[in-house]
Each structure stands twice: as C-alpha cells, then as structure tokens.
Design a protein around this motif. Structure first.
Motif, mmCIF file in Angstrom:
data_model
loop_
_atom_site.group_PDB
_atom_site.id
_atom_site.type_symbol
_atom_site.label_atom_id
_atom_site.label_comp_id
_atom_site.label_asym_id
_atom_site.label_seq_id
_atom_site.Cartn_x
_atom_site.Cartn_y
_atom_site.Cartn_z
ATOM 1 N N ASP A 171 2.769 -1.261 -8.763
ATOM 2 C CA ASP A 171 1.494 -1.966 -8.693
ATOM 3 C C ASP A 171 0.619 -1.412 -7.588
ATOM 4 O O ASP A 171 -0.597 -1.339 -7.715
ATOM 5 N N THR B 219 0.635 1.726 -6.425
ATOM 6 C CA THR B 219 0.115 3.041 -6.802
ATOM 7 C C THR B 219 -0.947 2.918 -7.888
ATOM 8 O O THR B 219 -1.837 3.747 -7.975
ATOM 9 N N ALA B 220 -0.848 1.885 -8.710
ATOM 10 C CA ALA B 220 -1.868 1.689 -9.744
ATOM 11 C C ALA B 220 -3.210 1.348 -9.102
ATOM 12 O O ALA B 220 -4.256 1.766 -9.582
ATOM 13 N N ASP B 221 -3.181 0.604 -8.014
ATOM 14 C CA ASP B 221 -4.423 0.278 -7.318
ATOM 15 C C ASP B 221 -5.051 1.528 -6.706
ATOM 16 O O ASP B 221 -6.266 1.684 -6.696
ATOM 17 N N SER C 170 -4.756 4.643 -7.811
ATOM 18 C CA SER C 170 -5.242 5.573 -8.824
ATOM 19 C C SER C 170 -6.584 5.132 -9.411
ATOM 20 O O SER C 170 -7.257 5.929 -10.047
ATOM 21 N N ASP C 171 -6.960 3.882 -9.219
ATOM 22 C CA ASP C 171 -8.244 3.414 -9.731
ATOM 23 C C ASP C 171 -9.416 3.829 -8.848
ATOM 24 O O ASP C 171 -10.559 3.762 -9.267
ATOM 25 N N GLU C 172 -9.131 4.273 -7.613
ATOM 26 C CA GLU C 172 -10.211 4.663 -6.714
ATOM 27 C C GLU C 172 -10.809 5.989 -7.173
ATOM 28 O O GLU C 172 -10.090 6.904 -7.555
ATOM 29 N N PRO C 173 -12.133 6.112 -7.135
ATOM 30 C CA PRO C 173 -12.750 7.384 -7.508
ATOM 31 C C PRO C 173 -12.487 8.451 -6.448
ATOM 32 O O PRO C 173 -12.440 8.142 -5.263
ATOM 33 N N ARG C 174 -12.286 9.651 -6.903
ATOM 34 C CA ARG C 174 -12.058 10.759 -5.973
ATOM 35 C C ARG C 174 -13.352 11.534 -5.830
ATOM 36 O O ARG C 174 -14.056 11.767 -6.798
#
Length: 51
Positions: free
Chosen positions: A8, A10-12, A14-18
């Motif tokens: 959970d 790591t899922a948060d 991965s949602d951040e824009p790079r």
C-alpha cells in the motif's frame, strides 16, 4: 500500530508524477543526448573551421 501493508505504501508513491529531472537522470537517455550533442558540436566545428 499501523496495519498497512508495504504494498500500500509503494502504491501511494507510484501515483506521484515524476518530473523532468527524473527523466534526465536515466543513463540511456543521457548517453543518447550526449551522442546527439557531440554530433551537433562536431558539425558546428566542421562548418566553422574547414580543414
């Protein structure tokens, strides 16, 4: 204590824009850009100084 699973967390992340700096930090992209810059520099020097 917190009962969240590590997945959970790591899922948060991965949602951040790079951003652009993340893309430029990739070695294959930097090698490609260095190669293109070398070609452009070489042609500019060749046009300026015709040996």
């Amino acid at each position: 204590m917190n009962d969240e699973q590590p997945a959970d967390l790591t899922a948060d992340l991965s949602d951040e824009p790079r951003g652009c700096l993340f893309a430029l930090s990739q070695p294959p992209l930097m090698l490609f850009l260095a190669f293109v810059a070398t070609l452009i520099l070489g042609t500019a020097v060749h046009d300026l100084y015709r040996w």
